[in-house]
Motif scaffolding. Sequence first.
Motif, PDB file in Angstrom:
ATOM      1  N   HIS A 111     -14.709 -30.158  20.857  1.00  0.00           N
ATOM      2  CA  HIS A 111     -13.250 -30.201  21.039  1.00  0.00           C
ATOM      3  C   HIS A 111     -12.550 -29.106  20.238  1.00  0.00           C
ATOM      4  N   TYR A 112     -13.018 -28.856  19.019  1.00  0.00           N
ATOM      5  CA  TYR A 112     -12.410 -27.781  18.223  1.00  0.00           C
ATOM      6  C   TYR A 112     -12.618 -26.421  18.897  1.00  0.00           C
ATOM      7  N   LYS A 113     -13.778 -26.231  19.515  1.00  0.00           N
ATOM      8  CA  LYS A 113     -14.036 -24.959  20.197  1.00  0.00           C
ATOM      9  C   LYS A 113     -13.145 -24.794  21.416  1.00  0.00           C
ATOM     10  N   TYR A 114     -12.820 -25.896  22.103  1.00  0.00           N
ATOM     11  CA  TYR A 114     -11.844 -25.801  23.192  1.00  0.00           C
ATOM     12  C   TYR A 114     -10.516 -25.263  22.653  1.00  0.00           C
ATOM     13  N   LEU A 115     -10.097 -25.785  21.511  1.00  0.00           N
ATOM     14  CA  LEU A 115      -8.824 -25.360  20.926  1.00  0.00           C
ATOM     15  C   LEU A 115      -8.832 -23.869  20.594  1.00  0.00           C
ATOM     16  N   LEU A 116      -9.972 -23.359  20.158  1.00  0.00           N
ATOM     17  CA  LEU A 116     -10.065 -21.950  19.788  1.00  0.00           C
ATOM     18  C   LEU A 116      -9.929 -21.025  20.996  1.00  0.00           C
ATOM     19  N   GLU A 117     -10.085 -21.569  22.193  1.00  0.00           N
ATOM     20  CA  GLU A 117      -9.992 -20.755  23.411  1.00  0.00           C
ATOM     21  C   GLU A 117      -8.569 -20.680  23.959  1.00  0.00           C
ATOM     22  N   ILE A 118      -7.650 -21.417  23.363  1.00  0.00           N
ATOM     23  CA  ILE A 118      -6.301 -21.532  23.938  1.00  0.00           C
ATOM     24  C   ILE A 118      -5.367 -20.501  23.318  1.00  0.00           C
ATOM     25  N   ASP A 119      -4.856 -19.614  24.137  1.00  0.00           N
ATOM     26  CA  ASP A 119      -3.934 -18.578  23.664  1.00  0.00           C
ATOM     27  C   ASP A 119      -2.610 -19.207  23.228  1.00  0.00           C
ATOM     28  N   GLY A 120      -2.071 -18.686  22.128  1.00  0.00           N
ATOM     29  CA  GLY A 120      -0.758 -19.134  21.672  1.00  0.00           C
ATOM     30  C   GLY A 120      -0.767 -20.396  20.833  1.00  0.00           C
ATOM     31  N   TYR A 121      -1.911 -21.011  20.681  1.00  0.00           N
ATOM     32  CA  TYR A 121      -2.013 -22.249  19.897  1.00  0.00           C
ATOM     33  C   TYR A 121      -2.328 -21.907  18.446  1.00  0.00           C
ATOM     34  N   ASN A 122      -1.724 -22.620  17.508  1.00  0.00           N
ATOM     35  CA  ASN A 122      -2.038 -22.432  16.094  1.00  0.00           C
ATOM     36  C   ASN A 122      -3.405 -23.072  15.815  1.00  0.00           C
TER      37      ASN A 122
END
Length: 404
Positions: free
Chosen positions: A187-198
């Motif tokens: 799940h953390y790796k999904y977050l790392l793929e999202i542009d514009g997200y802190n």
Amino acid sequence: MKKLILSMALIGATTLAFGQKKVVRSAEKNFKSGDLAAAMSDIEAATADPETSSDPATYLLKAKIQTKMFGSDSTNTEKTLEVGKAALGTYLEAFEMAGSDKTAGVGEEVYEADMVGVPDNLRPYSIETLKNTAFDKAIDRYNENDLEMAYSFFDLAGEVDLTDTTIHYNAGFLANDLGMYEEAKRHYKYLLEIDGYNKLNAYYSLVQIQSGQDKDPEAAYETIMAGRKDYPEDKILAEYEIQLLLQLNKMDEAMAQIQEALKNDPNNASILLRSGYLKEQSGDIEGGLADYKKAVEVDPDYFEGNYYTGALLLEESVKMLNTLNDLSDAEWEVQSPIVGKKADENYKEAVKYFEKALEIRPDNTEIMAILFQINTRLKNTAEAEKYNKMLIELKGPNWMEDGE
């Protein structure tokens, strides 16, 4: 006669197709009225028949029925979850059959925006409805402290939408808390793929798992490097980088990063501590001690700063006294008072730092034992007895025999 037979066959085929479509219409009617068992029975028959099983609309309706069944089950158990997972599979099957196009036809209906808060008959019952329903169930389970099921429902919602940062942060947080580290990393790796997200918290958590539970400092260092590229000014990532360089025994790189970090943040106690450690390891004892002391000046309640300062002073005292062992008797007579006095000065200074460290962590028996030994050496009988009593109370009368 042949034409008559052919016409009769066509009529039969048309009647059969009409009959199967009638079953689909019955399923839709039962779905809208809320008779979900009947709706499911109808749609199962339609998906089993060659005349309607190739129509993606049939599977879309089945997914809608499954989603409504999923939402209507308030028990929110593993059984409920299985219904939600089945609905997701059916939506994806319908989408693939329709050509995997979100802009037209059944594919567009699969991903139609869910209208949360409107009357039930106005909701599209799309895959977005499934996501929102799973999210609501996750919150329900979380509020009931059923964290395992809360995670499972968040995970289901996250399967629908890999870009929903709220869902994946919650799923990662819960998985980490539950010790499900592979799931948390996913799940953390999904977050790392999202542009514009802190992504800072995702980077922090991922590094902690990789360096801690996984014991994989190389992977953690790669993550840190990616994080430093995204957030070059972040002080926490800079500290993690230094810590990992030390773990990887990359002393030159660690010192270079420490010096760079101290330029930007000269009063960072933890970086000063690491600077002191590197200097101590390289043989620069005075430089190391100076950095340790400065770390304590910056943060008087910094346990590690107090402990490392006291420990280095103590270690230097022991080294001084050990040098006397190599002297002749005549040299010993001359040097012993001088060396002993200097060693005692270090012991006395070390006491201040160890006392502060014990104040910060009052149950630390290791520090109590050190203070007992130092005060015994300095002939501070009352202080030595104070720590002896504390250790007896915590570890029993034979504490000295237990390795202290």
